[in-house]
Write an enzyme that holds these catalytic residues in place. Structure first.
Site, PDB file in Angstrom:
ATOM      1  N   HIS A  40       0.942  -0.838  -0.132  1.00 41.45           N
ATOM      2  CA  HIS A  40       0.260   0.063   0.308  1.00 41.45           C
ATOM      3  C   HIS A  40       1.317   1.534   0.041  1.00 41.45           C
ATOM      4  O   HIS A  40       1.781   1.690   0.703  1.00 41.45           O
ATOM      5  CB  HIS A  40      -1.055  -0.171   1.170  1.00 41.45           C
ATOM      6  N   HIS A  70       0.695   5.082   1.464  1.00 43.57           N
ATOM      7  CA  HIS A  70       0.390   5.744   1.985  1.00 43.57           C
ATOM      8  C   HIS A  70       0.515   7.486   1.174  1.00 43.57           C
ATOM      9  O   HIS A  70       1.501   7.839   1.152  1.00 43.57           O
ATOM     10  CB  HIS A  70       1.275   6.075   3.207  1.00 43.57           C
TER      11      HIS A  70
END
Ligand code: 5GP
Ligand code: ZN
Length: 143
Positions: free
Chosen positions: A102, A104
């Site tokens: 992922h 951010h």
């Protein structure tokens, strides 16, 4: 599409647990971090389960590269941030807690108190040249 039955982000992709979705396409999902470092903190994930950036197929990497600037513009508009950090914690040693890759996107304002230790060092002698040469060599075998 690869999926990990125990993975919280795979469950979000499958709409088995809720998330505040901000963007979706065939290969990516972006949603608000449930414990934001700042309001509007976004996570961008591949819909398929990859734990690390190094495993990401080029098509998905390309899609991320296409979408990040758009998400950045939306973040700046929506949160009225003055800037933002794009951060990947890749591997437990780097602080990765959820083992589904992922990105951010963290809205920043001057004096917001966010940040982390940046204990910059320096190179002795030819170490920087040696490292750069090692990178160039490694990159010839990793396309
Ligand atoms: P990491 O340390 O792995 O880079 O960050 C994982 C992030 O996922 C954390 O910022 C955490 O707040 C967020 N997170 C963990 N579980 C959930 C969840 O169930 N929903 C959402 N939206 N974010 C989560
Ligand atoms: Zn997953």
């Amino acid at each position: 599409m690869s999926r990990d039955a125990d993975c919280i982000f795979c469950k979000i992709v499958a709409v088995e647990i809720p998330a505040a979705v901000v963007y979706e396409d065939e290969s990516l999902l972006a949603f608000l971090d449930v414990s934001p470092l700042a309001a509007g903190h976004v996570l961008v994930v591949p819909q398929a389960h990859y734990s690390s950036l190094v495993d990401l197929p080029v098509e998905i990497a390309t899609q991320i590269a296409l979408v990040l600037p758009r998400l950045g513009r939306a973040l700046m508009e929506v949160t009225q941030a003055e800037g933002f950090n794009v951060l990947v914690n890749d591997g437990a040693a780097a602080g990765q807690v959820v083992p589904h890759l992922h990105f951010h996107l963290i809205p920043r304002k001057t004096g917001d108190g966010l940040g982390y230790r940046w204990n910059a060092g320096s190179y002795e002698g030819d170490r920087a040249k040696e490292l750069a040469a090692a990178y160039q060599q490694a990159l010839t075998s990793h396309r």
